[in-house]
Motif scaffolding. Structure first.
Motif, short mmCIF file in Angstrom:
data_model
loop_
_atom_site.label_atom_id
_atom_site.label_comp_id
_atom_site.label_asym_id
_atom_site.label_seq_id
_atom_site.Cartn_x
_atom_site.Cartn_y
_atom_site.Cartn_z
N LEU A 57 -0.69 11.45 1.71
CA LEU A 57 0.16 11.61 2.90
C LEU A 57 -0.57 11.18 4.17
N GLU A 58 -1.85 11.51 4.24
CA GLU A 58 -2.65 11.13 5.41
C GLU A 58 -2.78 9.61 5.49
N TYR A 59 -3.04 8.98 4.35
CA TYR A 59 -3.13 7.51 4.32
C TYR A 59 -1.80 6.88 4.70
N MET A 60 -0.72 7.46 4.18
CA MET A 60 0.61 6.91 4.47
C MET A 60 0.93 6.99 5.96
N HIS A 61 0.51 8.08 6.59
CA HIS A 61 0.72 8.22 8.03
C HIS A 61 -0.01 7.10 8.78
N SER A 62 -1.24 6.81 8.40
CA SER A 62 -2.02 5.75 9.05
C SER A 62 -1.40 4.38 8.80
N ILE A 63 -0.94 4.18 7.57
CA ILE A 63 -0.33 2.88 7.23
C ILE A 63 0.97 2.68 8.01
N ASN A 64 1.77 3.73 8.11
CA ASN A 64 3.02 3.63 8.88
C ASN A 64 2.74 3.33 10.35
N ALA A 65 1.66 3.91 10.90
CA ALA A 65 1.29 3.62 12.29
C ALA A 65 0.91 2.15 12.44
N ALA A 66 0.14 1.63 11.47
CA ALA A 66 -0.24 0.22 11.50
C ALA A 66 0.98 -0.68 11.33
N LEU A 67 1.89 -0.26 10.45
CA LEU A 67 3.10 -1.05 10.22
C LEU A 67 3.96 -1.10 11.48
N HIS A 68 3.99 0.00 12.23
CA HIS A 68 4.74 0.00 13.48
C HIS A 68 4.16 -1.00 14.47
N ALA A 104 0.83 -1.21 0.00
CA ALA A 104 0.00 0.00 0.00
C ALA A 104 0.86 1.25 0.00
N LEU A 105 1.95 1.24 0.78
CA LEU A 105 2.86 2.40 0.80
C LEU A 105 3.50 2.63 -0.56
N LEU A 106 3.90 1.56 -1.23
CA LEU A 106 4.49 1.69 -2.56
C LEU A 106 3.49 2.26 -3.55
N SER A 107 2.25 1.80 -3.45
CA SER A 107 1.20 2.29 -4.34
C SER A 107 0.93 3.78 -4.13
N LEU A 108 0.86 4.19 -2.88
CA LEU A 108 0.61 5.60 -2.57
C LEU A 108 1.79 6.48 -2.99
N THR A 109 3.00 5.97 -2.79
CA THR A 109 4.18 6.73 -3.20
C THR A 109 4.17 6.95 -4.71
N SER A 110 3.82 5.90 -5.43
CA SER A 110 3.73 6.01 -6.89
C SER A 110 2.66 7.02 -7.29
N ARG A 111 1.56 6.99 -6.57
CA ARG A 111 0.45 7.90 -6.86
C ARG A 111 0.87 9.36 -6.65
N MET A 112 1.64 9.59 -5.59
CA MET A 112 2.06 10.97 -5.28
C MET A 112 3.07 11.53 -6.29
N THR A 113 3.85 10.65 -6.90
CA THR A 113 4.91 11.11 -7.80
C THR A 113 4.41 11.38 -9.21
#
Length: 402
Positions: free
Chosen positions: A362-373, A340-349
């Motif tokens: 960015l908001e989604y990525m923050h939530s995903i990183n929290a879940a990944l932690h 999901a992070l890779l997909s969002l990063t690609s979307r942002m670029t």
């Protein structure tokens, strides 16, 4: 995704009142700056309450060590150094943990073993620390030659240090010295009955392996499969891959699978990758005593190589066939989160992405990183010591691939 993580929302957990425990609580949730604040406060406050109290000394020492460890993780190396030095002031048993974490930090900074030895030796006299404590710490990072130097500097009375000394000598190729030390330890074990059964077994197996390597001839063939497996494990723990290979007599797939699992546990990652590539396919899940572990290893290697789709498929099969395999469940979740992070990063670029899309991403990525932690905090992935991570197989061991 929720059924994979299977954790209660973190904000429902009541935080502890003790500063040290509160620091651990914040660290487990990814609040690193908050964690540092409470570790430091705990270190200072504990010793101010009652400097002579063993309980307060323990609280302060542990807080300094945790403050240093987390500071090192956050690349605040100067603060970590100060913290580890503070912890050394409390003496044994806290010197061991402090020196170990300090050595690990210096190693991760790319400082060579000889310079790490020089830096930390300077701390010993200041704090009246026995050299064997530094020897133990250097063993942890695979600085075997330097660790032997420390063990040789002064006498030690504990069997644990003696065994670590012997391990370092073997890993450094000094087999005659190791054999002399192991023979002495074996005699002391027989007379004093001090070490555990596991320690006695390692001493006996290490003597067997040293004699084998020095003479070039197998002393005897152990009669039982269980003893051969234990000797193979001891061999791998001191870098003797060829001997481990011979002990397991790789004549069928089952023993080959066992060897791969043992190699992986000891950190021979390059060799495991080579052996996995030789396999036409993985054995069916639940088909042998090692098949599930082999699938998990294969999935972890794909995960580490960022092949998240392939890895998640193996993790999912393990989870569906073995409901209690929680590490497979967390591994699968980690794959989905990274994808999901890779997909969002690609979307942002993408050039055509609007500002609103990027802000949402960015908001989604923050939530995903929290879940990944949360997932990473379960410690689902196999871990290795810095010494194990340095392991490589050489030309004399390459026969195992043929």
């Amino acid at each position: 995704m929720r059924h994979l993580i299977n954790r209660e929302p973190e904000h429902h957990t009541e935080p502890p009142s003790d500063d040290y425990e509160l620091g651990k609580w914040h660290e487990s949730r990814g609040h690193f700056e908050e964690a540092l604040k409470y570790f430091k406060r705990g270190a200072i406050n504990a010793i101010q309450v009652n400097p002579s109290s063993p309980t307060e000394k323990k609280g302060s020492a542990l807080s300094w060590i945790e403050y240093g460890r987390l500071s090192a993780r956050m690349n605040k190396c100067d603060e970590a150094t100060t913290s580890f030095r503070q912890a050394l002031c409390f003496g044994v048993p806290y010197t061991s943990s402090s020196l170990r974490e300090w050595a690990v930090m210096l190693h991760k900074q790319g400082i060579n073993d000889a310079d790490i030895l020089t830096r930390l030796l300077a701390e010993l006299s200041t704090h009246s620390i026995p050299p064997s404590e530094l020897g133990n710490a250097l063993t942890e990072i695979g600085a075997y030659k330097e660790a032997v130097h420390c063990f040789n500097m002064a006498e030690y009375n504990d069997t644990e240090s003696g065994i670590k000394h012997a391990r370092c000598l073997i890993n450094d190729g000094r087999l005659n010295e190791a054999l002399t030390l192991l023979t002495r330890l074996q005699y002391e074990c027989t007379i004093l009955h001090l070490p555990s059964e596991g320690d006695r077994c390692f001493i006996n197996h290490a003597i067997f392996l040293c004699n084998w390597r020095l003479s070039g001839t197998l002393p005897y063939l152990p009669p039982s499969d269980s003893e051969r497996i234990q000797i193979a494990k001891a061999a791998l723990s001191v870098g003797m891959v060829t001997e481990a290979d011979y002990m397991l007599s790789i004549e069928d797939d089952l023993e080959k699978h066992n060897l791969i699992c043992m190699l992986y546990t000891e950190g021979y990652i390059d060799l495991v990758d080579s052996l996995l590539k030789q396999m036409v396919e993985l054995p069916r899940i639940n088909s042998t005593s090692y098949s599930n572990q082999l699938h998990f290893i294969a999935a972890e290697r794909l995960y580490d190589q960022r092949e998240y789709d392939k890895a998640s498929a193996i993790f999912e099969n393990l989870r569906l066939s073995q409901a209690e395999h929680t590490n497979a469940r967390f591994g699968e979740a980690a794959c989905y989160l990274h994808s999901a992070l890779l997909s969002l990063t690609s979307r942002m670029t993408r050039i055509e992405s609007t500002r609103t899309v990027k802000e949402q991403s960015l908001e989604y990525m923050h939530s995903i990183n929290a879940a990944l932690h949360i997932v990473e905090n379960t410690k689902w992935h196999t871990s290795w010591t810095p010494a194990q991570k340095r392991r490589k197989y050489g030309l004399d061991q390459s026969s195992i691939l043929n």
